[in-house]
Scaffold this active site. Structure first.
Site, short mmCIF file in Angstrom:
data_model
loop_
_atom_site.label_atom_id
_atom_site.label_comp_id
_atom_site.label_asym_id
_atom_site.label_seq_id
_atom_site.Cartn_x
_atom_site.Cartn_y
_atom_site.Cartn_z
N ASP A 70 -57.99 -41.62 23.51
CA ASP A 70 -57.46 -42.02 24.82
C ASP A 70 -56.17 -42.83 24.67
O ASP A 70 -56.03 -43.60 23.71
CB ASP A 70 -58.52 -42.86 25.54
CG ASP A 70 -58.24 -42.98 27.04
OD1 ASP A 70 -57.37 -42.26 27.54
OD2 ASP A 70 -58.89 -43.82 27.68
N HIS A 112 -48.94 -36.70 24.21
CA HIS A 112 -49.93 -35.77 23.68
C HIS A 112 -49.45 -35.18 22.34
O HIS A 112 -50.28 -34.96 21.44
CB HIS A 112 -50.19 -34.66 24.69
CG HIS A 112 -50.84 -35.14 25.96
ND1 HIS A 112 -52.05 -35.80 25.96
CD2 HIS A 112 -50.44 -35.08 27.26
CE1 HIS A 112 -52.38 -36.11 27.20
NE2 HIS A 112 -51.41 -35.69 28.00
N LEU A 152 -64.48 -31.69 4.97
CA LEU A 152 -64.73 -32.32 6.27
C LEU A 152 -64.94 -31.26 7.35
O LEU A 152 -64.19 -30.27 7.41
CB LEU A 152 -63.55 -33.21 6.65
CG LEU A 152 -63.58 -33.83 8.06
CD1 LEU A 152 -64.55 -35.00 8.09
CD2 LEU A 152 -62.18 -34.29 8.47
#
Length: 245
Positions: free
Chosen positions: A19, A36, A130
């Site tokens: 956020d 973004h 991962l």
């Protein structure tokens, strides 16, 4: 605590709400999309650092089912950025052994984006590093309803007994069925809520909130969250004395 600290308690699954991109851009008098874009760079860095720290899975909230309510221009730019990021990042992730998985309702995405998502998953599915899970057009309530619907359909077909539905059965019907539940949840940007993210899976997750805006969330900020987690006692409903046994 440092990445080399062998005594560090490292969460095996970290979930993040990324956020603050829009506010980061506004503070710099830039368009929201620039925030973004900076957020994509921050994610790349955190993925690399999480892998170095020994985190097994990282689930990030990229686009919620509620984000469609944003202005149409921003949604369009976000979809374009999503497509571009897939094209640019997948080769790098694959080269570093990252397994990429997407959760959420893909039906609202364009055919090109759906195909790009499927291609990315197939390209990285055999990687054993991962696991990066991207929640896109995802909502925790949607996840639960979707699981309930599919279990009901299995009962209707005679493949499943109603009595056989318990917490384990229901959990296996959810989007993250093959991934352990998150140990640590991080939300950047100062808000202190989970915003319809992984509602079922976060039942006993440690919740960490920081004012740091996502584009500024770097390796040291991630390490601070891991340090905080290492100091937590995870009792899962038990008591201190039981932990000492």
């Amino acid at each position: 605590m440092t990445p080399a600290d062998s005594n560090a308690v490292v969460p095996q699954h970290v979930a993040i709400i990324m956020d603050g991109n829009g506010r980061w851009a506004r503070q710099r008098s830039k368009a929201r999309i620039s925030g973004h874009r900076a957020g994509v760079t921050a994610l790349r860095n955190i993925v690399e650092h999480a892998a170095r720290r020994g985190v097994g899975a990282l689930t990030v909230f990229a686009f919620s089912s509620e984000n469609w309510r944003r202005p149409g221009t921003e949604v369009k730019l976000l979809m374009e950025l999503f497509m571009k990021a897939l094209g640019q990042e997948v080769a790098h992730l694959h080269a570093n052994g990252v397994q990429l998985q997407f959760i959420g309702d893909r039906g609202a995405f364009s055919r090109d984006l759906r195909e790009a998502i499927t291609t990315a998953e197939q390209r990285t599915e055999r990687n054993d590093g991962l696991r990066l899970v991207v929640a896109a057009n995802y909502g925790g309530q949607w996840d639960i309803v979707d699981a309930a619907r599919r279990l009901a359909e299995a009962v209707q077909r005679g493949e499943l007994s109603v009595d056989a539905i318990d917490e384990d059965t229901f959990g296996r019907a959810l989007a993250l069925a093959d991934t352990p539940r998150p140990d640590l949840f991080i939300r950047t940007g100062g808000e202190q809520r989970i915003s319809n993210f992984l509602l079922w899976q976060l039942a006993y997750t440690e919740l960490y909130f920081t004012d740091c805006l996502w584009p500024d969330f770097d390796a040291s900020a991630f390490d601070a969250a891991l340090d905080w987690y290492a100091g937590r006692e995870r009792r899962f409903g038990g008591i201190d004395e039981q932990l000492a046994r």
